[in-house]
Motif scaffolding. Structure first.
Motif, mmCIF file in Angstrom:
data_model
loop_
_atom_site.group_PDB
_atom_site.id
_atom_site.type_symbol
_atom_site.label_atom_id
_atom_site.label_comp_id
_atom_site.label_asym_id
_atom_site.label_seq_id
_atom_site.Cartn_x
_atom_site.Cartn_y
_atom_site.Cartn_z
ATOM 1 N N GLY A 209 0.852 -1.031 -0.086
ATOM 2 C CA GLY A 209 -0.120 0.078 -0.167
ATOM 3 C C GLY A 209 0.756 1.130 -0.080
ATOM 4 N N LYS A 210 1.925 0.799 0.195
ATOM 5 C CA LYS A 210 2.660 2.328 -0.115
ATOM 6 C C LYS A 210 3.527 2.658 -1.922
ATOM 7 C CE LYS A 210 4.687 1.555 4.561
ATOM 8 N NZ LYS A 210 3.851 0.970 5.054
ATOM 9 N N GLU A 211 4.048 3.845 -1.600
ATOM 10 C CA GLU A 211 4.240 3.817 -2.821
ATOM 11 C C GLU A 211 6.376 3.715 -2.857
ATOM 12 O OE1 GLU A 211 5.592 8.167 -5.253
ATOM 13 O OE2 GLU A 211 4.275 8.467 -3.873
ATOM 14 N N LYS A 212 6.279 2.993 -4.100
ATOM 15 C CA LYS A 212 7.778 2.360 -4.502
ATOM 16 C C LYS A 212 9.254 3.343 -4.526
ATOM 17 C CE LYS A 212 5.857 -1.948 -7.137
ATOM 18 N NZ LYS A 212 6.779 -2.505 -7.866
ATOM 19 N N VAL A 213 9.852 3.157 -3.710
ATOM 20 C CA VAL A 213 11.082 3.929 -3.595
ATOM 21 C C VAL A 213 11.607 3.850 -5.050
ATOM 22 C CG1 VAL A 213 12.766 4.496 -2.379
ATOM 23 C CG2 VAL A 213 10.993 3.200 -0.795
ATOM 24 N N LYS A 214 12.281 4.403 -5.969
ATOM 25 C CA LYS A 214 12.981 4.676 -6.641
ATOM 26 C C LYS A 214 14.425 4.404 -6.365
ATOM 27 C CE LYS A 214 12.308 8.802 -8.656
ATOM 28 N NZ LYS A 214 11.885 9.456 -9.885
ATOM 29 N N THR A 215 15.086 3.770 -7.610
ATOM 30 C CA THR A 215 16.734 2.832 -6.726
ATOM 31 C C THR A 215 17.005 2.249 -7.715
ATOM 32 O OG1 THR A 215 17.624 1.815 -5.371
ATOM 33 C CG2 THR A 215 15.758 0.560 -6.669
ATOM 34 N N VAL A 216 18.703 2.900 -7.756
ATOM 35 C CA VAL A 216 19.998 2.312 -8.309
ATOM 36 C C VAL A 216 20.334 1.371 -8.095
ATOM 37 C CG1 VAL A 216 21.419 2.701 -10.241
ATOM 38 C CG2 VAL A 216 18.833 4.204 -10.226
ATOM 39 N N ILE A 217 20.795 0.409 -8.381
ATOM 40 C CA ILE A 217 22.184 -0.440 -7.791
ATOM 41 C C ILE A 217 23.361 -0.098 -9.040
ATOM 42 C CG2 ILE A 217 23.374 -2.214 -7.334
ATOM 43 C CD1 ILE A 217 20.296 -3.317 -6.573
ATOM 44 N N LEU A 218 24.632 0.631 -8.818
ATOM 45 C CA LEU A 218 25.658 0.550 -9.542
ATOM 46 C C LEU A 218 26.656 -0.061 -8.417
ATOM 47 C CD1 LEU A 218 26.964 3.418 -8.919
ATOM 48 C CD2 LEU A 218 25.100 3.980 -9.920
ATOM 49 N N GLU A 219 27.523 0.392 -9.554
ATOM 50 C CA GLU A 219 29.441 -0.034 -9.924
ATOM 51 C C GLU A 219 29.938 1.227 -10.242
ATOM 52 O OE1 GLU A 219 32.906 -2.960 -11.445
ATOM 53 O OE2 GLU A 219 31.176 -4.096 -10.097
ATOM 54 N N VAL A 220 30.954 2.089 -9.930
ATOM 55 C CA VAL A 220 31.327 3.259 -10.426
ATOM 56 C C VAL A 220 32.581 3.044 -10.951
ATOM 57 C CG1 VAL A 220 32.869 5.485 -10.178
ATOM 58 C CG2 VAL A 220 30.771 5.050 -8.537
ATOM 59 N N GLU A 221 32.606 2.931 -12.497
ATOM 60 C CA GLU A 221 34.146 2.464 -12.978
ATOM 61 C C GLU A 221 35.328 3.062 -13.089
ATOM 62 O OE1 GLU A 221 33.049 0.421 -17.116
ATOM 63 O OE2 GLU A 221 32.292 -1.788 -15.986
ATOM 64 N N LYS A 222 34.541 4.559 -13.745
ATOM 65 C CA LYS A 222 35.417 5.545 -13.475
ATOM 66 C C LYS A 222 35.101 6.422 -13.084
ATOM 67 C CE LYS A 222 35.655 6.055 -18.628
ATOM 68 N NZ LYS A 222 36.760 5.593 -19.692
ATOM 69 N N ASP A 223 35.362 8.297 -13.126
ATOM 70 C CA ASP A 223 34.449 9.500 -13.418
ATOM 71 C C ASP A 223 33.151 9.694 -14.135
ATOM 72 O OD1 ASP A 223 36.177 9.560 -10.980
ATOM 73 O OD2 ASP A 223 37.214 11.300 -11.399
ATOM 74 N N GLY A 224 32.195 9.274 -13.474
ATOM 75 C CA GLY A 224 31.249 9.774 -14.931
ATOM 76 C C GLY A 224 31.523 8.275 -15.521
ATOM 77 N N VAL A 225 31.015 7.192 -15.353
ATOM 78 C CA VAL A 225 30.395 6.191 -15.844
ATOM 79 C C VAL A 225 30.338 4.935 -14.266
ATOM 80 C CG1 VAL A 225 31.324 4.183 -17.590
ATOM 81 C CG2 VAL A 225 32.188 6.515 -17.761
ATOM 82 N N TYR A 226 29.547 3.959 -15.129
ATOM 83 C CA TYR A 226 29.190 3.748 -13.618
ATOM 84 C C TYR A 226 27.917 2.257 -14.348
ATOM 85 C CZ TYR A 226 28.609 8.081 -11.727
ATOM 86 O OH TYR A 226 28.790 9.406 -11.817
ATOM 87 N N ARG A 227 28.808 1.357 -14.025
ATOM 88 C CA ARG A 227 27.788 -0.112 -14.614
ATOM 89 C C ARG A 227 26.666 -1.156 -13.978
ATOM 90 N NH1 ARG A 227 30.088 -6.424 -12.920
ATOM 91 N NH2 ARG A 227 28.344 -6.946 -14.008
ATOM 92 N N ILE A 228 25.583 -0.211 -14.668
ATOM 93 C CA ILE A 228 24.264 -1.197 -13.733
ATOM 94 C C ILE A 228 23.865 -2.159 -13.045
ATOM 95 C CG2 ILE A 228 21.745 -0.813 -14.206
ATOM 96 C CD1 ILE A 228 22.891 1.637 -13.552
ATOM 97 N N TYR A 229 23.705 -2.519 -12.058
ATOM 98 C CA TYR A 229 22.922 -4.183 -11.729
ATOM 99 C C TYR A 229 21.782 -4.503 -11.774
ATOM 100 C CZ TYR A 229 27.940 -4.953 -9.740
ATOM 101 O OH TYR A 229 28.630 -5.328 -9.632
#
Length: 336
Positions: A209-229
């Protein structure tokens, strides 16, 4: 004469009675051993499905519990320790993190290789079982599973280590349950898996019954570049199961602009070993001026998460569930 006969009869009776008593004890002991043997024989043989390097399913039959195990990588080592099987491990290697505190004493008794043992070293160790990731069975490492099976050495690949897509919680459950079957410790394996499932249910109930929380799971590969899980990862599967809105759904790479557009409420940033430590994983997100407008950063909801909690996680699947649930719903866990 009567006196002598009486004495002889008394001696005969005495030895006869003792002989019967000894036979009874022997039969009793034999019966107990047979019963214990029957309990083992009723469990085995056990046939498990694993894989070869071509990612094809392979059936492996165990006639008895393995006694000489080579365990490589975090989940392999810790799963066996959690099941009380440390005395079976003759060689261990490949940790990204120190073993969990509750297993450190058992781990201290193991022979640990800083670098995974070579094919020749493993042959010399004379194992009867090798438990590891898909990558270990490549041609340049231990070689495909057929080589070992032909020599009577069983193998098992963790399913989420590159063998099966997508990576799922169920695969982790199945790996633990399969170890329970292979080593005849199914009750303990079931207990571990049921605890994980209960933790998932706790979060599911909380968010109804609650509003879903927006989330991201990531790994920092280098500055400004992220690998998404994404959804095909264990971390993504956990986030979905506990009711989050996983806004970066596909595995792959994104940049600062993409992350700003996604604008997650909560970010989980992956760290492991010496390559990406906990502090740098956090700072590279929190202190990146390009991301200052992102909701998760403004609200200080950036959470570190171990690689071993979201990739081929084994018993740390429970830690992954808790880390993600606490990051999404801190009020559910109070101050714990």
């Amino acid at each position: 004469m009567k006196k002598i006969v009486s004495i002889i009869l008394a001696v005969f009776v005495m030895f006869g009675i003792n002989g019967c008593s000894n036979n009874t004890k022997t039969e009793s002991k034999t019966q107990i051993n047979v019963e214990n043997s029957d309990k083992q024989s009723l469990h085995y043989p056990v046939t498990i499905t694993t894989y070869n390097y071509a990612k094809q399913p392979v059936k492996v039959t165990f006639e008895k519990s393995p006694e000489r195990v080579v365990a490589v990588y975090q989940n392999s080592i810790e799963t066996l320790l959690a099941l009380g099987l440390g005395d079976k491990i003759i060689a261990a290697s490949g940790l990204d993190h120190d073993v969990k505190d509750e297993y450190k004493n058992a781990f201290s008794k193991l022979k640990y290789y800083e670098k995974a043992p070579t094919k020749e070293e493993v042959i010399g160790l004379q194992p009867d079982f090798i438990l590891s990731w898909y990558s270990l069975f490549g041609a340049k490492r231990l070689g495909d599973v057929d080589f070992w099976h032909e020599r009577g050495i069983k193998t098992y690949m963790s399913q989420n280590s590159g063998v099966i897509k997508p990576n799922t919680l169920q695969n982790e459950y199945d790996d633990i349950l399969n170890m329970g079957k292979i080593f005849n410790v199914e009750d303990k394996a079931n207990e571990i898996v049921n605890t994980m499932k209960q933790e998932i249910e706790k979060s599911k109930e909380f968010v109804k019954g609650k509003e879903k929380v927006k989330t991201v799971i990531l790994e920092v590969e280098k500055d400004g570049v992220y690998r998404i899980y994404g959804e095909d990862s264990i971390g993504g599967d956990i986030a979905k199961e506990v009711g989050a809105d996983l806004v970066a759904k596909s595995n792959g790479k994104i940049g600062n602009e993409d992350l700003i557009k996604l604008n997650p409420d909560v970010i989980f940033t992956v760290y492991y070993g010496k390559e990406i430590d906990r502090d740098s994983a956090l700072k590279s997100i929190q202190e990146n001026p390009a991301l200052s407008s992102v909701s998760a950063i403004k609200k200080k909801r950036v959470n570190p998460i171990m690689l071993s909690e979201v990739y081929s996680s084994g018993i740390r699947t429970l830690d992954g569930i808790k880390t993600i649930s606490k990051g999404l719903y801190p009020e559910l866990y109070g101050n714990n």
